[in-house]
Design an enzyme around this catalytic site. Structure first.
Site, PDB file in Angstrom:
ATOM      1  CG  HIS A 105      -1.934  -1.161   1.081  1.00 12.49           C
ATOM      2  ND1 HIS A 105      -2.952  -1.161   0.153  1.00 12.49           N
ATOM      3  CD2 HIS A 105      -2.005  -2.346   1.728  1.00 12.49           C
ATOM      4  CE1 HIS A 105      -3.625  -2.299   0.245  1.00 12.49           C
ATOM      5  NE2 HIS A 105      -3.067  -3.045   1.190  1.00 12.49           N
ATOM      6  NE  ARG A 114      -2.128   2.637  -7.422  1.00 12.90           N
ATOM      7  CZ  ARG A 114      -2.738   2.952  -6.282  1.00 12.90           C
ATOM      8  NH1 ARG A 114      -2.448   4.071  -5.648  1.00 12.90           N
ATOM      9  NH2 ARG A 114      -3.656   2.153  -5.776  1.00 12.90           N
ATOM     10  N   GLY A 138     -11.422  -3.400  -4.513  1.00 11.69           N
ATOM     11  CA  GLY A 138     -10.033  -3.565  -4.070  1.00 11.69           C
ATOM     12  C   GLY A 138      -9.506  -2.234  -3.564  1.00 11.69           C
ATOM     13  CD  GLU A 161      -8.411  -4.658   0.210  1.00 11.03           C
ATOM     14  OE1 GLU A 161      -8.382  -3.942  -0.804  1.00 11.03           O
ATOM     15  OE2 GLU A 161      -7.757  -5.710   0.309  1.00 11.03           O
ATOM     16  CD  GLU A 190     -13.969 -12.338  -7.136  1.00 13.17           C
ATOM     17  OE1 GLU A 190     -13.872 -11.655  -6.079  1.00 13.17           O
ATOM     18  OE2 GLU A 190     -13.024 -12.478  -7.924  1.00 13.17           O
ATOM     19  CD  GLU A 204      -3.810   0.216  -9.099  1.00 16.36           C
ATOM     20  OE1 GLU A 204      -3.770  -0.823  -9.799  1.00 16.36           O
ATOM     21  OE2 GLU A 204      -3.030   0.455  -8.178  1.00 16.36           O
ATOM     22  CD  GLU A 213      -1.230  -8.093  -8.685  1.00 12.30           C
ATOM     23  OE1 GLU A 213      -2.262  -7.786  -8.055  1.00 12.30           O
ATOM     24  OE2 GLU A 213      -0.240  -7.345  -8.747  1.00 12.30           O
TER      25      GLU A 213
HETATM   26  C1  6LC Z   1      -4.574  -3.753  -5.890  1.00 14.12           C
HETATM   27  C2  6LC Z   1      -5.079  -4.669  -5.104  1.00 14.12           C
HETATM   28  C3  6LC Z   1      -5.986  -4.361  -3.955  1.00 14.12           C
HETATM   29  O1  6LC Z   1      -7.246  -4.915  -4.246  1.00 14.12           O
HETATM   30  C4  6LC Z   1      -5.481  -5.084  -2.700  1.00 14.12           C
HETATM   31  O2  6LC Z   1      -5.750  -4.314  -1.573  1.00 14.12           O
HETATM   32  C5  6LC Z   1      -6.259  -6.389  -2.736  1.00 14.12           C
HETATM   33  O3  6LC Z   1      -6.405  -6.957  -1.448  1.00 14.12           O
HETATM   34  C6  6LC Z   1      -7.583  -5.945  -3.318  1.00 14.12           C
HETATM   35  N1  6LC Z   1      -8.291  -6.977  -4.083  1.00 14.12           N
HETATM   36  C7  6LC Z   1      -7.809  -7.678  -5.148  1.00 14.12           C
HETATM   37  N2  6LC Z   1      -8.741  -8.523  -5.619  1.00 14.12           N
HETATM   38  C8  6LC Z   1      -9.852  -8.346  -4.858  1.00 14.12           C
HETATM   39  C9  6LC Z   1     -11.131  -8.942  -4.852  1.00 14.12           C
HETATM   40  N3  6LC Z   1     -11.469  -9.882  -5.719  1.00 14.12           N
HETATM   41  N4  6LC Z   1     -12.017  -8.526  -3.926  1.00 14.12           N
HETATM   42  C10 6LC Z   1     -11.678  -7.575  -3.003  1.00 14.12           C
HETATM   43  N5  6LC Z   1     -10.474  -6.990  -2.952  1.00 14.12           N
HETATM   44  C11 6LC Z   1      -9.552  -7.356  -3.875  1.00 14.12           C
HETATM   45  C12 6LC Z   1      -3.687  -4.239  -6.990  1.00 14.12           C
HETATM   46  N6  6LC Z   1      -3.123  -3.190  -7.628  1.00 14.12           N
HETATM   47  C13 6LC Z   1      -2.043  -3.315  -8.361  1.00 14.12           C
HETATM   48  N7  6LC Z   1      -1.548  -4.492  -8.614  1.00 14.12           N
HETATM   49  N8  6LC Z   1      -1.580  -2.216  -8.796  1.00 14.12           N
END
Ligand code: 6LC
Length: 427
Positions: A105, A114, A138, A161, A190, A204, A213
């Protein structure tokens, strides 16, 4: 030509089934078709296994195979949970675990380019955001949701989150007096339930080389479930950009080094160096504009309104580059851009560009090294294709395959050749 089958007995090879077809690109690699049953003799590395098909032996990419016996047992033992201890193909524990600490973070928030882009997007659409329902997928520490609450007057922002950071995000929302507008929901996008559909889905989600990812899958699923008809996606589109480049200092550091360390000839280590340093792409490479041998080219474009989860399995692109100045072609560098459409009528699109001609971002660029550098001359051209193939097992990973052909402009400096190379990221 493939290596002959060895005579010696191997300790009980295991049977695997091919999930996808594969065409070997080196003489010691096996080609196989989806559904083929291969006998795996040894597993020299986590990526490449030594396997047999129809009496021929060679290397195969491990990620293309699924254990045959295990697959059957899994079905038989569905009830018996203790027996089935398959690793999670999404590696969510590790993934969300890493977002539960501050390191990532801090990196994302420190990335001014960004973070300011998202602020700019919200600011330039602030009038139209009034009384709108927003989902921030997220949200991490909640920065985008807080910008929304601070700079516009949405009726509500659902800040979703999955990681344990959400507990702190709730505190940050309160600390900054935004709890009337921002509702933090802890859980995977989801799985969460919202009381209503949303007008704007902001996220983002971009990873290295745009897709790594595969968080984008969560965004697409949320779009289909929660975005109102006519709602807005931020980002609204994205593109992956490629350029052939020099990478002199990286090449010197990892490969040329072995030519004369302390006046000795260590070149027998070069094949090992190639395997160790050039098999996978180099994340967080920073390319100077001067290292680009040609103008860059968008190879893959995503429309965030129409893109489907299935499209992510295999994304293909083409390129044609005209070399503008002489230099050494060490590899290809990739980066991405994302575009945010404005909510205001006639408003301008905002773009985040992670390329070498823009402000640096925490994504930096991704470098794909060739096995052997090629001298290039003004007037030469490079054309070919790129394929991003999502790992059938490890859903956050993919393999990038590049095919290229060099067309020389003159006979004196004839460097015409074709090449192909696959780069696992990471599995
Ligand atoms: C940013 C990722 C953020 O989004 C990170 O805090 C992660 O825990 C959250 N995140 C990712 N996928 C999900 C999801 N399906 N549901 C809820 N939260 C999610 C990634 N940013 C970059 N790679 N720049």
């Amino acid at each position: 030509m493939q290596a002959e089958k060895e005579d010696e007995d191997h300790a009980s090879p295991e049977e695997f089934v091919a999930l996808f077809s594969f065409t070997g690109s080196a003489s010691d690699q096996l080609s196989f078709s989806r559904g083929d049953r291969l006998l795996v003799h040894t597993k020299p590395s986590s990526e490449w296994w030594w396997a047999e098909l129809h009496g021929v032996i060679g290397y195969v990419p491990a990620s293309y195979l699924r254990q045959h016996a295990a697959a059957e047992e899994e079905e038989e033992e569905e009830e018996d949970e203790e027996e089935v201890s398959l690793e999670d193909p999404w590696q969510d524990e590790e993934y969300f675990g890493s977002y539960g600490t501050l390191r990532l973070h801090l990196e994302m928030l420190s990335d001014k380019s960004r973070t300011e882009t998202y602020r700019q997007v919200i600011l330039s659409s602030s009038a139209s955001l009034r009384r709108k329902v927003v989902m921030d997928l997220g949200c991490g520490t909640g920065i985008i949701s807080l910008f929304c609450a601070q700079l516009a007057q949405p009726s509500v922002v659902y800040a979703v989150e999955a990681s344990s950071m959400a507990e702190y995000t709730r505190q940050l929302v309160k600390q900054n007096g935004c709890e009337e507008v921002v509702t933090v929901l802890q859980g995977r996008a989801e799985d969460i339930e919202l009381p209503e559909r949303v007008d704007v889905l902001v996220s983002e989600w971009m990873g290295n080389c745009l897709l790594f990812e595969f968080m984008v899958e969560s965004v697409l699923l949320a779009r289909d479930r929660w975005l109102k008809e006519g709602g807005v996606m931020w980002p609204s589109s994205a593109a992956l950009t490629l350029v052939p480049c020099q990478a002199d200092s990286y090449y010197a550091e990892k490969m040329a080094f072995w030519e004369q360390p302390y006046g000795l000839d260590f070149t027998p280590l070069q094949p090992l160096a190639q395997q160790e340093f050039f098999t996978k792409p180099k994340f967080s490479h920073v390319i100077e504009p001067d290292d680009c041998l040609t103008a860059p080219c968008d190879v893959i474009s995503l429309d965030m309104y129409t893109l489907q989860v299935n499209d992510l399995e295999e994304m293909k692109g083409q390129f044609h580059f005209s070399v503008e100045k002489s230099g050494i072609f060490h590899g290809f560098t990739a980066w991405f851009t994302v575009q945010f459409e404005s909510l205001e009528t006639g408003g301008a699109t905002v773009e985040l560009n992670t390329g070498p001609n823009s402000e640096p971002t925490h994504w930096k660029q991704t470098l794909f090294m060739l096995d052997r550098p090629v001298s290039m001359y003004a007037g030469d051209s490079i054309s070919g294709t790129i394929v991003l193939r999502r790992n059938p097992t490890w859903r956050r990973h993919m393999t990038v395959t590049l095919h290229w052909s060099i067309n020389s402009s003159t006979e004196e400096t004839d460097n015409s050749q074709v090449g192909t190379k696959s780069f696992p990221m990471w599995r």
